[in-house]
Motif scaffolding. Structure first.
Motif, PDB file in Angstrom:
ATOM      1  N   UNK A   1       1.200  -0.926  -0.072  1.00 47.57           N
ATOM      2  CA  UNK A   1      -0.153   0.053  -0.109  1.00 47.57           C
ATOM      3  C   UNK A   1       1.137   1.754  -0.024  1.00 47.57           C
ATOM      4  N   UNK A   2       0.388   2.860  -0.064  1.00 51.15           N
ATOM      5  CA  UNK A   2       1.373   3.864  -0.568  1.00 51.15           C
ATOM      6  C   UNK A   2       0.825   4.191   0.265  1.00 51.15           C
ATOM      7  N   UNK A   3       1.883   4.704   1.271  1.00 53.42           N
ATOM      8  CA  UNK A   3       2.466   5.339   2.694  1.00 53.42           C
ATOM      9  C   UNK A   3       3.101   6.546   2.610  1.00 53.42           C
ATOM     10  N   UNK A   4       2.110   7.869   2.684  1.00 57.09           N
ATOM     11  CA  UNK A   4       2.859   9.171   1.969  1.00 57.09           C
ATOM     12  C   UNK A   4       3.597  10.218   3.763  1.00 57.09           C
ATOM     13  N   UNK A   5       3.762  10.520   4.188  1.00 50.20           N
ATOM     14  CA  UNK A   5       3.389  12.078   5.137  1.00 50.20           C
ATOM     15  C   UNK A   5       2.355  12.678   5.706  1.00 50.20           C
ATOM     16  N   UNK A   6       1.555  12.923   5.593  1.00 53.84           N
ATOM     17  CA  UNK A   6       0.454  13.742   5.777  1.00 53.84           C
ATOM     18  C   UNK A   6      -0.001  14.694   5.414  1.00 53.84           C
ATOM     19  N   UNK A   7      -1.217  15.248   4.984  1.00 55.24           N
ATOM     20  CA  UNK A   7      -0.642  16.775   4.603  1.00 55.24           C
ATOM     21  C   UNK A   7      -0.522  17.491   5.503  1.00 55.24           C
ATOM     22  N   UNK A   8      -0.286  18.847   4.157  1.00 51.52           N
ATOM     23  CA  UNK A   8       0.343  19.112   4.807  1.00 51.52           C
ATOM     24  C   UNK A   8       2.211  19.374   5.282  1.00 51.52           C
ATOM     25  N   UNK A   9       2.779  19.117   5.046  1.00 51.23           N
ATOM     26  CA  UNK A   9       4.041  18.362   5.828  1.00 51.23           C
ATOM     27  C   UNK A   9       4.923  19.654   4.335  1.00 51.23           C
ATOM     28  N   UNK A  10       5.706  19.987   5.404  1.00 51.45           N
ATOM     29  CA  UNK A  10       7.088  20.720   4.577  1.00 51.45           C
ATOM     30  C   UNK A  10       7.636  19.792   3.802  1.00 51.45           C
TER      31      UNK A  10
END
Length: 716
Positions: free
Chosen positions: A288-297
């Motif tokens: 599965x796709x795992x990314x940083x939370x929205x708004x991350x620098x």
């Protein structure tokens, strides 16, 4: 688009009017001299945010606009009025001394709000200041259950460092059931599939049904540790079959060269991309796709999940104590990374610092509780305008100290964070006791202390003190003349002087040499607290630096460097936990030093999981090497005796006891053969005994070389 810089404070800018200057000729365009011109700051232009310079000459009454950098550089330090002006390394901008909370606005105090406290013999100082109450334990302890302790022991019921290290590693997943190695293996599998499909990448090892597993990532980290121990050798050197000085048998036994190259090439920590042509992620990738939370620098998109995972785990495995210390340090190599030299838009423009929170008292001292890479003034995680106004360090500190608010913790900090406003917010809003060094322009008492030191002629190394206390607020400012003028600010210390509180090696006033013996000297109480704790965070940084991982991060940019930095921090943290547990459960034994622990961890990681190799890597290179019959340019390969191009070997020294062939042992026939062979070489290579003469023109007649064996006979 990054936000614009805030304008320079007009009030502060106009306060520099009247400052004496000494400006060299080369400051003006087209001039190259070094003669100094006396002048004075005449006025300030709010439109250009520059100051007007007026020279002290009747012939030149023009005004020259100067930027603050030039004013700070060419100010007349010998002027009698120099100490009356507030010169800082960087200009003071609007909002630098202003913090707006939900209920109150905090400002930098004014000089007239402070009183100097002169302490006589037997006097205790000015108004006493009581610290905020702390109700917990003084020291930090390890938060661990009996079942977890059993997991960290071997068959002999002894605590093992390699198990403690993996226990300290971050956990991922909704139920914290995914280890660091499994999490990273999933990201690397996705990234390898992306490279294969979009870039035509061809893995050398991971073909067919072979996939990256968590155990493979563990072995990769073990290989990085092993490379660090052996001096950071390249992959080609590690798998050398000819040079024993380069080969690393431990890595060669753990994995193949192709496997290590694939793992190094496909390092990744976040699925920060979208499939091409709008395809569905699950149709292409197995994980599965795992990314940083929205708004991350932007600068944290790749390593932000890893950073948050370490911070969460480090704080979960300890019970909080009273004293903590914060620090900032420049991240080495940032300016030369792909994040600052690539095309626009760049995630980072002003470089980066790593900000840490550390334990500095008790047996867990140097344990890191929090670490964050701060992306400079354009860090999107910390907006320019936020709940605490425009002062960015307050917002950063709000993030760093969030788990420690409203409990009465004592925080020691450096001048990057400390100010009048910080002291007020810390005590009134966050309920935190704060002490630390402070820059002169961050407090209203700064200019007063600077003028007092100059007026009294207090010299560096005299260990004299000057202290000021705010008339209404619980803030104390102190200057101590150590090797430099050390300025400290505290919101829970009164202006108290400790007689003989610190030991120093004093300098001889004539020879300026330090004495061999220590001498007790007086110092402010808040200075003593700072000296007792702050150096331990540097000690922890030094312990981590000894085991800096070796990764070929130039293949990927910046993220692997930061991942290695967090791994190094975890090494030091795990060793602190290991010592604490070992001393508790084995009080009659001594824990291992850190270097043997690192060696055991390296072996453990390199042997984790099932074997990668399907057959042995072969014999190790020979432990000896005959350097008289090998070429330095061919990596130790032996040359045939009849090779056309023979290497040159310098004469070797005669070893005592080694039999030598005397010249008289050469027979006449052998000598004749040698001479004939040498003659044959001269014929094949005429350059050995003749250099062709260049063309010469004399009286319009051509002259040629007449040597019969010259390759250019009668032609040159």
């Amino acid at each position: 688009m990054p936000p614009k810089r805030r304008p320079i404070s007009v009030e502060w800018a106009k306060s520099l009017v009247g400052l004496s200057m000494k400006v060299p000729d080369y400051w003006w365009d087209g001039c190259k001299g070094y003669r100094l011109h006396d002048g004075v700051i005449d006025s300030y232009c709010e439109i250009s945010q520059r100051w007007n310079l007026l020279l002290d000459t009747k012939e030149d009454d023009a005004l020259y606009l100067m930027a603050y950098e030039a004013i700070y550089k060419y100010a007349d330090y010998d002027s009698s009025t120099y100490n009356e002006f507030q010169l800082t390394q960087q200009p003071i901008r609007d909002g630098d001394d202003e913090i707006q909370t939900e209920t109150k606005k905090y400002l930098r105090t004014e000089p007239e709000e402070w009183d100097e406290v002169v302490i006589e013999d037997g006097d205790t100082g000015g108004r006493p200041i009581e610290p905020l109450e702390w109700e917990g334990d003084e020291e930090f302890t390890v938060n661990i259950t009996d079942e977890e302790v059993e997991m960290l022991m071997d068959e002999r019921k002894e605590i093992r460092f390699e198990k403690v290290f993996q226990w300290c590693c971050p956990k991922f997943g909704d139920d914290n059931d995914q280890s660091l190695f499994e999490f990273q293996a999933a990201r690397m599998r996705n990234y390898m599939r992306k490279r294969v499909l979009e870039n035509g990448y061809k893995p050398r090892y991971y073909k067919g049904d072979k996939v990256i597993t968590g155990d493979h990532v563990a072995r990769f980290y073990g290989a990085c540790l092993c490379r660090m121990i052996h001096g950071g050798r390249s992959i080609d050197q590690i798998f050398s079959t000819r040079e024993i000085m380069d080969a690393v048998p431990s890595i060669r036994e753990a994995m193949t060269k192709a496997c290590l190259e694939d793992l190094t090439t496909c390092l990744h920590y976040s699925d920060d991309w979208d499939p091409e042509c709008g395809s569905d992620w699950d149709d292409i990738y197995d994980d599965p796709k795992v990314v940083a939370p929205p708004g991350t620098a932007k600068h944290r998109l790749k390593h932000g999940l890893l950073e948050d995972g370490y911070n969460k785990r480090w704080q979960a495995i300890v019970n909080f104590g009273k004293w903590i210390t914060t620090d900032e340090s420049r991240v080495g190599g940032w300016y030369h990374s792909c994040m600052t030299i690539g095309p626009e838009p760049k995630p980072i423009r002003t470089g980066a610092t790593i900000h840490t929170v550390c334990i500095t008292t008790g047996p867990l001292s140097t344990f890191k509780l929090f670490a964050r890479v701060y992306g400079g003034q354009f860090d999107e995680d910390i907006p320019e305008i936020n709940d605490y106004g425009k002062y960015k360090m307050i917002s950063l500190y709000d993030l760093m100290l969030d788990p420690f608010k409203h409990k009465g913790h004592c925080v020691v900090m450096d001048s990057a964070y400390m100010s009048d406003a910080m002291c007020q917010v810390g005590r009134e809003e966050w309920k935190i006791n704060m002490v630390g060094t402070c820059q002169t322009n961050r407090t209203g008492a700064g200019s007063l202390g600077k003028a007092t030191v100059a007026a009294r002629g207090i010299k560096v190394g005299t260990h004299q003190s000057v202290m000021y206390q705010h008339k209404d607020k619980p803030i104390t400012y102190a200057i101590w003349a150590d090797n430099n003028y050390v300025k400290t600010l505290s919101n829970f210390h009164g202006p108290n002087l400790l007689r003989g509180g610190i030991q120093r090696k004093l300098r001889d006033p004539v020879t300026h040499r330090r004495n061999k013996d220590f001498t007790d000297v007086d110092c402010p109480e808040q200075q003593w607290v700072y000296c007792q704790t702050y150096h331990l965070i540097d000690k922890g940084n030094g312990s981590e630096a000894k085991y800096d991982l070796s990764t070929e991060s130039h293949l990927h940019g910046w993220s692997p460097k930061l991942a290695s930095r967090f791994f190094n921090m975890n090494l030091n943290n795990a060793y602190n936990i290991y010592k604490w547990l070992y001393n508790k459960y084995h009080p009659d034994r001594t824990p291992m030093d850190m270097r043997p622990c690192i060696n055991d961890l390296t072996h453990s990681l390199l042997q984790q999981g099932s074997e990668i190799r399907t057959r042995g890597f072969g014999d190790a290179p020979s432990a000896t090497k005959d350097i008289t019959t090998t070429s330095s340019s061919l990596d130790g390969r032996k040359l045939q005796s009849d090779a056309f191009r023979q290497h040159f070997t310098s004469p070797t020294a005669t070893v005592p006891g080694t039999p030598q062939t005397p010249a008289s042992a050469i027979t006449a026939r052998a000598l004749r053969y040698r001479q004939s062979d040498f003659k044959r070489q001269k014929e094949m290579q005429p350059g050995r005994n003749h250099l062709s003469v260049p063309l010469v023109v004399q009286d319009k007649k051509l002259s040629y070389c007449k040597y019969i064996k010259c390759p250019g006979f009668n032609t040159c």
